[in-house]
Design a protein around this motif. Structure first.
Motif, PDB file in Angstrom:
ATOM      1  N   TYR A 195      -3.957  64.031  47.300  1.00 38.51           N
ATOM      2  CA  TYR A 195      -4.744  63.992  48.532  1.00 38.51           C
ATOM      3  C   TYR A 195      -4.284  65.115  49.460  1.00 38.51           C
ATOM      4  O   TYR A 195      -3.101  65.463  49.506  1.00 38.51           O
ATOM      5  CB  TYR A 195      -4.568  62.656  49.263  1.00 38.51           C
ATOM      6  CG  TYR A 195      -5.266  61.492  48.611  1.00 38.51           C
ATOM      7  CD1 TYR A 195      -6.584  61.174  48.952  1.00 38.51           C
ATOM      8  CD2 TYR A 195      -4.622  60.714  47.656  1.00 38.51           C
ATOM      9  CE1 TYR A 195      -7.224  60.098  48.361  1.00 38.51           C
ATOM     10  CE2 TYR A 195      -5.260  59.640  47.055  1.00 38.51           C
ATOM     11  CZ  TYR A 195      -6.563  59.340  47.412  1.00 38.51           C
ATOM     12  OH  TYR A 195      -7.200  58.281  46.817  1.00 38.51           O
ATOM     13  N   ARG A 196      -5.244  65.658  50.202  1.00 36.36           N
ATOM     14  CA  ARG A 196      -4.954  66.612  51.275  1.00 36.36           C
ATOM     15  C   ARG A 196      -5.740  66.202  52.512  1.00 36.36           C
ATOM     16  O   ARG A 196      -6.953  65.994  52.441  1.00 36.36           O
ATOM     17  CB  ARG A 196      -5.308  68.038  50.880  1.00 36.36           C
ATOM     18  CG  ARG A 196      -5.284  69.015  52.055  1.00 36.36           C
ATOM     19  CD  ARG A 196      -5.329  70.455  51.633  1.00 36.36           C
ATOM     20  NE  ARG A 196      -4.067  70.831  50.987  1.00 36.36           N
ATOM     21  CZ  ARG A 196      -3.816  72.061  50.536  1.00 36.36           C
ATOM     22  NH1 ARG A 196      -4.740  73.010  50.646  1.00 36.36           N
ATOM     23  NH2 ARG A 196      -2.653  72.337  49.985  1.00 36.36           N
ATOM     24  N   ASP A 197      -5.035  66.084  53.641  1.00 39.46           N
ATOM     25  CA  ASP A 197      -5.654  65.654  54.896  1.00 39.46           C
ATOM     26  C   ASP A 197      -5.424  66.739  55.941  1.00 39.46           C
ATOM     27  O   ASP A 197      -4.280  67.098  56.238  1.00 39.46           O
ATOM     28  CB  ASP A 197      -5.029  64.335  55.354  1.00 39.46           C
ATOM     29  CG  ASP A 197      -5.893  63.611  56.375  1.00 39.46           C
ATOM     30  OD1 ASP A 197      -6.847  64.226  56.883  1.00 39.46           O
ATOM     31  OD2 ASP A 197      -5.612  62.429  56.648  1.00 39.46           O
ATOM     32  N   GLU A 198      -6.507  67.268  56.499  1.00 41.21           N
ATOM     33  CA  GLU A 198      -6.422  68.259  57.572  1.00 41.21           C
ATOM     34  C   GLU A 198      -6.893  67.617  58.873  1.00 41.21           C
ATOM     35  O   GLU A 198      -7.941  66.964  58.907  1.00 41.21           O
ATOM     36  CB  GLU A 198      -7.263  69.486  57.239  1.00 41.21           C
ATOM     37  CG  GLU A 198      -6.749  70.252  56.028  1.00 41.21           C
ATOM     38  CD  GLU A 198      -7.471  71.568  55.822  1.00 41.21           C
ATOM     39  OE1 GLU A 198      -8.347  71.894  56.642  1.00 41.21           O
ATOM     40  OE2 GLU A 198      -7.150  72.260  54.836  1.00 41.21           O
ATOM     41  N   VAL A 199      -6.108  67.818  59.924  1.00 41.10           N
ATOM     42  CA  VAL A 199      -6.362  67.172  61.213  1.00 41.10           C
ATOM     43  C   VAL A 199      -6.668  68.233  62.261  1.00 41.10           C
ATOM     44  O   VAL A 199      -5.915  69.201  62.422  1.00 41.10           O
ATOM     45  CB  VAL A 199      -5.152  66.324  61.643  1.00 41.10           C
ATOM     46  CG1 VAL A 199      -5.329  65.817  63.071  1.00 41.10           C
ATOM     47  CG2 VAL A 199      -4.955  65.156  60.683  1.00 41.10           C
ATOM     48  N   ASN A 200      -7.785  68.029  62.964  1.00 39.26           N
ATOM     49  CA  ASN A 200      -8.149  68.861  64.108  1.00 39.26           C
ATOM     50  C   ASN A 200      -8.124  68.002  65.357  1.00 39.26           C
ATOM     51  O   ASN A 200      -8.663  66.885  65.363  1.00 39.26           O
ATOM     52  CB  ASN A 200      -9.528  69.475  63.917  1.00 39.26           C
ATOM     53  CG  ASN A 200      -9.597  70.365  62.693  1.00 39.26           C
ATOM     54  OD1 ASN A 200     -10.141  69.978  61.663  1.00 39.26           O
ATOM     55  ND2 ASN A 200      -9.046  71.555  62.772  1.00 39.26           N
ATOM     56  N   SER A 201      -7.476  68.497  66.412  1.00 39.31           N
ATOM     57  CA  SER A 201      -7.287  67.686  67.606  1.00 39.31           C
ATOM     58  C   SER A 201      -7.312  68.575  68.843  1.00 39.31           C
ATOM     59  O   SER A 201      -6.571  69.563  68.929  1.00 39.31           O
ATOM     60  CB  SER A 201      -5.949  66.941  67.519  1.00 39.31           C
ATOM     61  OG  SER A 201      -5.731  66.125  68.649  1.00 39.31           O
TER      62      SER A 201
END
Length: 677
Positions: free
Chosen positions: A347-353
């Protein structure tokens, strides 16, 4: 793109058997039996496992997915906002429980080790059954499977009629819901499309209080199953749900110890989930592999917020997005006396905030809740084996190697961060069939949870006048669990009882730093500071004679204790009280079903110091409660199905322990389904 392009391998094809595998059919709950065998079914012989089928889910007439778990063994429900909530499994919650849809993780890098709203972003009308694994299944799943695993199984397009309509109206949490589904089938393929709209008004509690809790949601799902050739099949699935604006009710209504609310406005605006999955099944594969499944998927979750403090005009706008891509490969080999399962997950999770704050019309950019562009990668390899030692004795064992890496860019005064963790987990189980009606089960497990982006980099306001700062030195937390169970079925009677103990080391918990910010909020930080022990008993018993009656009882008891270095032991936080449910139904013929349901919980006065500070929880303890309800069903023919449900018939004012809102007062709901033939 909704689906990432490559062949991804293999999910857990959900099992409809309650705690079942085929070899245990004579001693396990007979309510549901699924044709497909899978990893859960193979190892359920030594694992506490509950499955809720579609018929039982429909009986709940639930506002949201979380409502399905009330009254189930090993589970308690917490709600901070109507329409949202979490199941607490064996005393653990949030990111300590792994949530899946068709084998794909719902848990993303933003999941809190606390109450959260993400299960509300799944349409109950798109789900065919629920598998609940109680306790840490060390081999089957990776990070987060500490208290257990909840897997939501989507509806099979091959079972979708040409048209189905469902409408529901409810008097408290006043609701109007409509759902339509369409199906097409041929000899080689099947397709389904579902559409749902829901409008919910303000809740009135048993004390007569009206809560500012109205919300609406729109959902759609589509799935397609194609038999390519004998032994080969392909499936595609898309799900979407949007809640444009949902109030954080506990911040808009004064809590315990408060004379005024925390916020004038506190909205999730919007909360949204889009999900796509593609799965390929192939069997037989070769002399050495009997079945192979490959699965790829993408989940995008928007967690945006709008807040205004009480007695202030300062507006804060947040935008938080998680984009989670996943791959699973799963294969099985069967030989006389032995079954092997092996595979990999990635799994790869990219977070934009981002975040803005200021007076309306004059907002300025400030640091986001999380570093914008953060990324989390997880890779796992696993091997599981079932060995039939004798006709009445089976051994289950397995191991999993997991690696997790966090990559956080610099933000403000905080430098960039690379955090790399690895862990081994696994389990050993025995299933000993004592006789034709009784089985004894034993399980020893080691599970873990890698710190996610929320744990490491979360910044901002927390409930109870707290402010969270990041911790770059977090490490995984581990659990070691033992459980002993008895399954029994004889004649009209069936049941199950498990006792368990789970010990946690290096548990991630929110710790007061002793500092206070300029606004008077206590500064807290997540640290590997706690050790904890949970002990409990969970059970169910059913009497289902061939006559008109059916009676089922569930009961749960758990005790949790936590210890911080240099401090005395204290109760763990939000531990559910003694609770259970009694349900009696009567079916005089094939047309009518009538019944009553009594759900109850004892008081909970064993509070953690965080519970005492939390305005959602009475510092003197949560009182016990009972909720008496009635239900009925009318099926005049194959096309029509009418359900009626009355809840809290005595109009009691009560709150489930740890929740931020009281439960609704007396309410009635009616649901009509039409499937033309």
């Amino acid at each position: 793109m909704l689906l990432i392009p490559s062949i991804l391998l293999a999910a857990l094809n959900p099992s409809h058997a309650v705690g079942a595998n085929e070899d245990d059919a004579s001693v396990l709950d007979p309510v549901q039996v699924r044709g497909e065998r899978n990893l859960e079914a193979e190892l359920a012989g030594s694992q506490a496992l509950t499955t809720i089928g579609r018929e039982a889910l429909d009986d709940q007439m639930a506002l949201g997915v979380v409502d399905w778990f009330r009254g189930q063994p090993g589970v308690f429900v917490q709600q901070t906002t109507p329409g949202q909530g979490i199941p607490i499994v064996r005393g653990l919650k949030g990111s300590e429980v792994l949530h899946l849809v068709d084998g794909f993780r719902i848990n993303n890098a933003l999941f809190r080790n606390a109450p959260n709203q993400y299960l509300a972003l799944i349409d109950p009308n798109a789900i065919g059954s629920v598998d609940l694994v109680r306790g840490p299944p060390g081999t089957l799943f990776g990070s987060d499977a500490m208290g257990g695993v909840i897997q939501l199984v989507s509806l099979d397009p091959r079972q979708q009629p040409a048209f189905t309509f469902k409408g529901r109206a409810r008097s408290n949490d006043p609701e109007l819901m409509g759902h339509a589904a369409f199906g097409l089938q041929s000899a080689d393929w099947a397709a389904r499309i579902g559409l749902t709209t829901q409008q919910v008004g303000d809740r009135r509690t048993g004390s007569g209080q009206d809560l500012p809790s109205d919300y609406r949601s729109q959902a759609a799902d589509a799935s397609w199953q194609w038999s390519l050739s004998p032994g080969h099949s392909l499936r595609a699935l898309v799900q979407y749900l949007n809640q444009p604006r949902t109030a954080r009710v506990d911040r808009l209504v004064p809590g315990f110890g408060e004379t005024e609310p925390q916020s004038a406005q506190a909205d999730f605006a919007p909360n949204r989930r889009a999900f796509g999955l593609m799965r390929y099944d192939w069997q037989p594969v070769s002399t050495w592999v009997d079945s192979l499944t490959a699965q790829i998927g993408r989940q995008v979750v928007r967690d945006d917020r709008e807040t205004v403090p009480f007695d202030s005009e300062r507006l804060t706008l947040e935008s938080n997005r998680s984009t989670l891509d996943g791959l699973r490969v799963f294969a099985s080999t069967r030989r006389p006396g032995h079954v092997w399962h092996f595979g990999l997950d990635a799994y790869r999770d990219e977070v934009n905030s981002t975040r803005q704050r200021g007076e309306p019309g004059a907002l300025q950019a400030i640091d986001g809740r999380f570093p914008d562009g953060s990324r989390q990668d997880n890779q796992d390899l696993f091997l599981a084996h079932r060995w039939t030692l004798a006709e009445s004795l089976r051994l289950h064992w397995g191991a999993r190697y997991s690696r997790s890496r966090l990559d956080l860019p610099a933000r403000g005064d905080d430098p960039s961060l690379d955090l790399d963790n690895a862990a081994w987990s696994g389990d050993l189980g025995l299933n000993w069939r004592l006789n034709t009606s009784t089985s004894l089960l034993f399980k020893a497990s080691r599970g873990f949870r890698a710190p996610n982006i929320f744990d490491v980099a979360n910044l901002g306001e927390r409930p109870g006048n707290r402010f969270s700062i990041p911790n770059p030195d977090l490490e995984p937390e581990f659990v070691e669990s033992l459980e002993l169970g008895l399954r029994w079925r004889q004649g009209d009677w069936s049941g199950e009882a498990f006792v368990f103990e789970s010990d946690y080391d290096d548990r991630i918990t929110s710790v007061l730093t002793g500092a206070v910010d300029a606004e008077g909020r206590a500064i807290v930080q997540s640290q590997n500071a706690a050790s904890a022990r949970f002990r409990g008993v969970e059970s169910w018993l059913r009497w289902q004679p061939p006559s008109l009656w059916s009676v089922q009882v569930t009961g749960n008891w758990i005790r949790g204790d936590e210890e911080l270095p240099g401090q005395d032991s204290e109760p763990a936080d939000r531990v559910p009280p003694l609770n259970g449910q009694l349900q009696i139904s009567w079916q005089p013929d094939l047309v009518w079903t009538l019944g009553t349901r009594l759900t109850a919980a004892a008081g909970q006065s064993r509070l953690n110091s965080r519970d005492i500070r939390d305005p959602r929880i009475d510092p003197d303890g949560t009182p016990g409660w009972t909720d008496l309800g009635l239900f009925g069903r009318w099926q005049p023919d194959l096309a029509w199905d009418v359900r009626v449900r009355l809840d809290n018939l005595l109009d009691r004012a009560y709150r489930e322990h740890g929740s931020g809102v009281d439960r609704p007062g007396r309410s009635v709901a009616i649901e009509v389904s039409w499937t033309p033939r």
